[in-house]
Design an enzyme around this catalytic site. Structure first.
Site, mmCIF file in Angstrom:
data_model
loop_
_atom_site.group_PDB
_atom_site.id
_atom_site.type_symbol
_atom_site.label_atom_id
_atom_site.label_comp_id
_atom_site.label_asym_id
_atom_site.label_seq_id
_atom_site.Cartn_x
_atom_site.Cartn_y
_atom_site.Cartn_z
ATOM 1 C CD GLU A 1 23.258 55.086 -54.673
ATOM 2 O OE1 GLU A 1 24.546 55.740 -54.109
ATOM 3 O OE2 GLU A 1 22.389 55.656 -54.982
ATOM 4 C CE1 TYR B 1 24.835 48.812 -51.327
ATOM 5 C CE2 TYR B 1 24.391 50.516 -52.840
ATOM 6 C CZ TYR B 1 24.213 49.278 -52.493
ATOM 7 O OH TYR B 1 23.415 48.412 -53.236
ATOM 8 C CE LYS C 1 25.768 45.975 -53.269
ATOM 9 N NZ LYS C 1 25.620 44.461 -53.671
HETATM 10 P P1 NAP Z 1 17.804 44.067 -48.437
HETATM 11 O O1 NAP Z 1 16.721 44.061 -48.141
HETATM 12 O O2 NAP Z 1 18.614 45.233 -47.454
HETATM 13 O O3 NAP Z 1 18.665 42.875 -47.907
HETATM 14 C C1 NAP Z 1 19.938 42.676 -47.547
HETATM 15 C C2 NAP Z 1 20.351 41.174 -47.080
HETATM 16 O O4 NAP Z 1 21.790 41.115 -46.881
HETATM 17 C C3 NAP Z 1 19.567 40.670 -45.874
HETATM 18 O O5 NAP Z 1 19.202 39.418 -45.944
HETATM 19 C C4 NAP Z 1 20.695 40.840 -44.640
HETATM 20 O O6 NAP Z 1 20.465 40.060 -43.853
HETATM 21 C C5 NAP Z 1 21.642 40.225 -45.643
HETATM 22 N N1 NAP Z 1 23.139 40.788 -44.915
HETATM 23 C C6 NAP Z 1 23.656 41.819 -44.385
HETATM 24 N N2 NAP Z 1 24.887 41.764 -43.985
HETATM 25 C C7 NAP Z 1 25.111 40.500 -44.003
HETATM 26 C C8 NAP Z 1 26.179 39.628 -43.632
HETATM 27 N N3 NAP Z 1 27.379 40.063 -42.976
HETATM 28 N N4 NAP Z 1 26.202 38.194 -43.922
HETATM 29 C C9 NAP Z 1 24.824 37.689 -44.324
HETATM 30 N N5 NAP Z 1 24.090 38.428 -44.786
HETATM 31 C C10 NAP Z 1 24.137 39.539 -44.600
HETATM 32 O O7 NAP Z 1 18.560 44.270 -49.610
HETATM 33 P P2 NAP Z 1 17.696 44.124 -51.268
HETATM 34 O O8 NAP Z 1 16.947 45.330 -51.663
HETATM 35 O O9 NAP Z 1 17.115 42.762 -50.979
HETATM 36 O O10 NAP Z 1 18.912 44.113 -52.240
HETATM 37 C C11 NAP Z 1 19.614 42.814 -52.455
HETATM 38 C C12 NAP Z 1 20.737 43.126 -53.095
HETATM 39 O O11 NAP Z 1 20.699 43.972 -54.356
HETATM 40 C C13 NAP Z 1 21.815 43.840 -52.129
HETATM 41 O O12 NAP Z 1 23.176 43.457 -52.464
HETATM 42 C C14 NAP Z 1 21.758 45.439 -52.385
HETATM 43 O O13 NAP Z 1 23.020 46.191 -52.343
HETATM 44 C C15 NAP Z 1 21.533 45.246 -54.021
HETATM 45 N N6 NAP Z 1 20.839 46.150 -54.965
HETATM 46 C C16 NAP Z 1 19.605 46.562 -54.396
HETATM 47 C C17 NAP Z 1 18.831 47.172 -55.016
HETATM 48 C C18 NAP Z 1 17.424 47.707 -54.671
HETATM 49 O O14 NAP Z 1 16.822 48.707 -55.032
HETATM 50 N N7 NAP Z 1 16.947 47.053 -53.736
HETATM 51 C C19 NAP Z 1 19.313 47.933 -56.418
HETATM 52 C C20 NAP Z 1 20.574 47.475 -56.783
HETATM 53 C C21 NAP Z 1 21.196 46.816 -56.074
HETATM 54 P P3 NAP Z 1 19.963 40.269 -42.091
HETATM 55 O O15 NAP Z 1 18.370 39.973 -42.252
HETATM 56 O O16 NAP Z 1 20.636 39.298 -41.144
HETATM 57 O O17 NAP Z 1 20.130 41.926 -42.042
HETATM 58 O O1 G4F Z 2 15.435 54.660 -50.617
HETATM 59 P P1 G4F Z 2 16.899 55.046 -50.706
HETATM 60 O O2 G4F Z 2 17.459 54.921 -49.259
HETATM 61 O O3 G4F Z 2 17.695 54.294 -51.877
HETATM 62 P P2 G4F Z 2 18.934 54.709 -52.559
HETATM 63 O O4 G4F Z 2 19.944 55.385 -51.725
HETATM 64 O O5 G4F Z 2 18.726 55.171 -54.150
HETATM 65 O O6 G4F Z 2 19.563 53.119 -52.543
HETATM 66 C C1 G4F Z 2 18.715 52.161 -52.971
HETATM 67 O O7 G4F Z 2 19.004 52.016 -54.287
HETATM 68 C C2 G4F Z 2 20.224 51.567 -54.767
HETATM 69 C C3 G4F Z 2 20.178 51.459 -56.133
HETATM 70 O O8 G4F Z 2 20.307 52.920 -56.960
HETATM 71 C C4 G4F Z 2 20.777 50.267 -54.257
HETATM 72 F F1 G4F Z 2 21.821 50.012 -54.650
HETATM 73 C C5 G4F Z 2 20.705 50.353 -52.558
HETATM 74 O O9 G4F Z 2 20.977 49.284 -52.054
HETATM 75 C C6 G4F Z 2 19.142 50.847 -52.158
HETATM 76 O O10 G4F Z 2 18.449 49.808 -52.293
HETATM 77 O O11 G4F Z 2 17.035 56.826 -50.991
HETATM 78 C C7 G4F Z 2 16.437 57.289 -52.354
HETATM 79 C C8 G4F Z 2 16.327 58.812 -52.403
HETATM 80 C C9 G4F Z 2 17.886 59.309 -51.996
HETATM 81 O O12 G4F Z 2 18.228 60.289 -52.844
HETATM 82 C C10 G4F Z 2 17.482 59.992 -50.578
HETATM 83 O O13 G4F Z 2 18.534 60.777 -49.979
HETATM 84 O O14 G4F Z 2 15.530 59.220 -51.345
HETATM 85 C C11 G4F Z 2 16.285 60.264 -50.613
HETATM 86 N N1 G4F Z 2 15.483 60.397 -49.308
HETATM 87 C C12 G4F Z 2 14.928 61.450 -48.842
HETATM 88 N N2 G4F Z 2 14.454 61.233 -47.678
HETATM 89 C C13 G4F Z 2 15.621 59.705 -48.105
HETATM 90 C C14 G4F Z 2 14.919 60.021 -47.429
HETATM 91 N N3 G4F Z 2 15.999 58.157 -48.110
HETATM 92 C C15 G4F Z 2 15.746 57.531 -47.153
HETATM 93 N N4 G4F Z 2 16.291 56.157 -47.047
HETATM 94 N N5 G4F Z 2 15.097 57.899 -46.258
HETATM 95 C C16 G4F Z 2 14.641 59.352 -46.025
HETATM 96 O O15 G4F Z 2 13.998 59.625 -44.987
#
Ligand code: NAP
Ligand code: G4F
Length: 334
Positions: free
Chosen positions: A130, A156, A160
């Site tokens: 992002e 966000y 980040k």
């Molecule tokens: P996620 O499922 O949304 O998990 C986020 C975690 O952060 C949850 O365990 C949440 O705990 C915890 N958290 C939120 N606020 C907090 C606070 N104030 N203090 C302590 N813990 C807190 O995210 P994920 O998909 O596993 O992603 C893991 C990391 O990688 C994140 O930093 C995300 O931004 C980054 N990332 C994700 C993706 C992706 O595609 N998944 C890609 C790039 C980067 P609660 O249960 O208490 O809410």
């Molecule tokens: O699934 P999304 O919410 O993921 P997004 O915004 O790509 O972010 C995720 O990936 C990031 C890495 O590139 C992480 F850093 C971040 O923490 C997170 O894990 O949305 C994906 C796409 C967007 O373009 C959004 O506008 O789907 C589109 N979308 C369309 N309808 C929707 C929806 N997204 C969500 N969440 N919900 C909808 O109903």
């Protein structure tokens, strides 16, 4: 466990926290997880799935709690996965997002530094694609790599980017081993239903079983480089086993639209045309959109020997299969 390597995971209740805990336990680590809130509703699920993980109460916005967590776990490896991670939510809660997703990283790094562990604790920072923003001028044909320009398009993404740079700053200023994984979207059975892929597979399964009539979504044209979360957390671990701290992109090198995801997901339940089942709702559209994300993982492949295993159709298929089993259980016990 006396001689086991110790890992502290922030974000243990999240998608990546679950995959990482599973993999580290399999590798023989003693695993600690930071859990926030006085009665976190996800605690029970973590305890049930990972009885061997030691949970430590703390919050990324509370520096003292992080110092206590580092002192209690004395980790060889600290994976900072906690964040406000939903892009849409960050537009509605930008100050909270800055406090947790930006300043929280500083709090974690300071906890390691002030407890005297700068030389003994390796840190992984969860950076994100992002930060690139998906704009035309900033989109190289082969995909974003570690040298691409940043232009975040959400609170966000901006938060980040602060986390990314403060992590690099602590590496340069204090010689700390802090590696940043610039991860493109990764999904799977543990993904929260607030993210688009899981929202779709969850709804598709329920539509198949007659539990809901349709699904409401925002924009359908954006494209993402979607991989499988299990593959990506393996890459995080590899970053911390490498000789030097560095930044690495993890991605699949393919990009697909939400429409393509819908097509594959509905095909899994025998429906060729998803259009009658999808209602577009502006509530799910964002003030600024990231049009397209495509990553170039060549550095991680050549330096870390990392490669994704699950391809795009395989990802959709396993998510739908999982959600069908879940929906059947829901119907049975409804
Ligand atoms: P996620 O499922 O949304 O998990 C986020 C975690 O952060 C949850 O365990 C949440 O705990 C915890 N958290 C939120 N606020 C907090 C606070 N104030 N203090 C302590 N813990 C807190 O995210 P994920 O998909 O596993 O992603 C893991 C990391 O990688 C994140 O930093 C995300 O931004 C980054 N990332 C994700 C993706 C992706 O595609 N998944 C890609 C790039 C980067 P609660 O249960 O208490 O809410
Ligand atoms: O699934 P999304 O919410 O993921 P997004 O915004 O790509 O972010 C995720 O990936 C990031 C890495 O590139 C992480 F850093 C971040 O923490 C997170 O894990 O949305 C994906 C796409 C967007 O373009 C959004 O506008 O789907 C589109 N979308 C369309 N309808 C929707 C929806 N997204 C969500 N969440 N919900 C909808 O109903």
């Amino acid at each position: 466990m006396a001689n086991a390597r110790r890992a502290l995971i922030t974000g243990i209740t999240g998608q990546d926290g679950g995959h990482l805990a599973e993999q580290l336990l399999e590798k023989g680590y003693e695993v600690f997880g930071l859990i926030r809130g006085q009665n976190n509703p996800r605690r029970e699920a973590v305890v049930a799935e990972f009885p061997d993980v030691t949970l430590i109460e703390g919050d990324l916005t509370d520096p003292t709690s992080l110092i206590r967590a580092v002192e209690t776990s004395n980790p060889h490896e600290l994976y900072n996965l906690a964040a406000v991670s939903h892009v849409g939510y960050s537009f509605k809660n930008p100050t909270l997002t800055a406090d947790v997703t930006a300043k929280g990283v500083l709090n974690v790094l300071e906890a390691v530094r002030v407890t005297g562990r700068s030389e003994t604790t390796k840190v992984y920072q969860a950076s994100t694609s992002e930060m690139f923003g998906g704009l035309d001028y900033n989109r190289p044909g082969a995909g974003y790599n570690e040298d691409s320009l940043f232009h975040p398009r959400s609170p966000y993404g901006v938060a980040k980017l602060y986390g990314h740079w403060i992590a690099k700053n602590y590496r340069e200023s204090y010689g700390m081993f802090v590696s940043c994984g610039i991860l493109f979207n990764h999904e799977g059975e543990r993904r929260g239903v607030e993210f688009v892929t899981r929202k779709i597979t969850h709804a598709v399964a329920r539509i198949k079983l007659g539990l809901q009539p349709n699904i409401e979504l925002g924009d359908l044209w954006p494209k993402r480089d979607w991989g499988y979360a299990g593959d990506f957390v393996e890459g995080m671990w590899r970053m911390l086993q490498h000789d030097v701290a560095d930044d690495f992109v993890l991605a699949t090198g393919e990009t697909h639209s939400i429409e393509e995801f819908l097509t594959l997901a509905f095909t899994e339940i025998g429906i060729d045309d998803w259009r009658p089942y999808v209602v577009q709702n502006p509530a799910f559209m964002r003030p600024a959109e990231v049009d397209i994300l495509l990553g170039d993982p060549s550095k991680a492949e050549s330096v870390l020997g990392w490669k994704r295993e699950v391809d795009f159709p395989g990802l959709v298929s396993r998510m739908v299969a999982h959600d069908l089993r879940l929906a059947e259980l829901q119907r049975t016990f409804a």
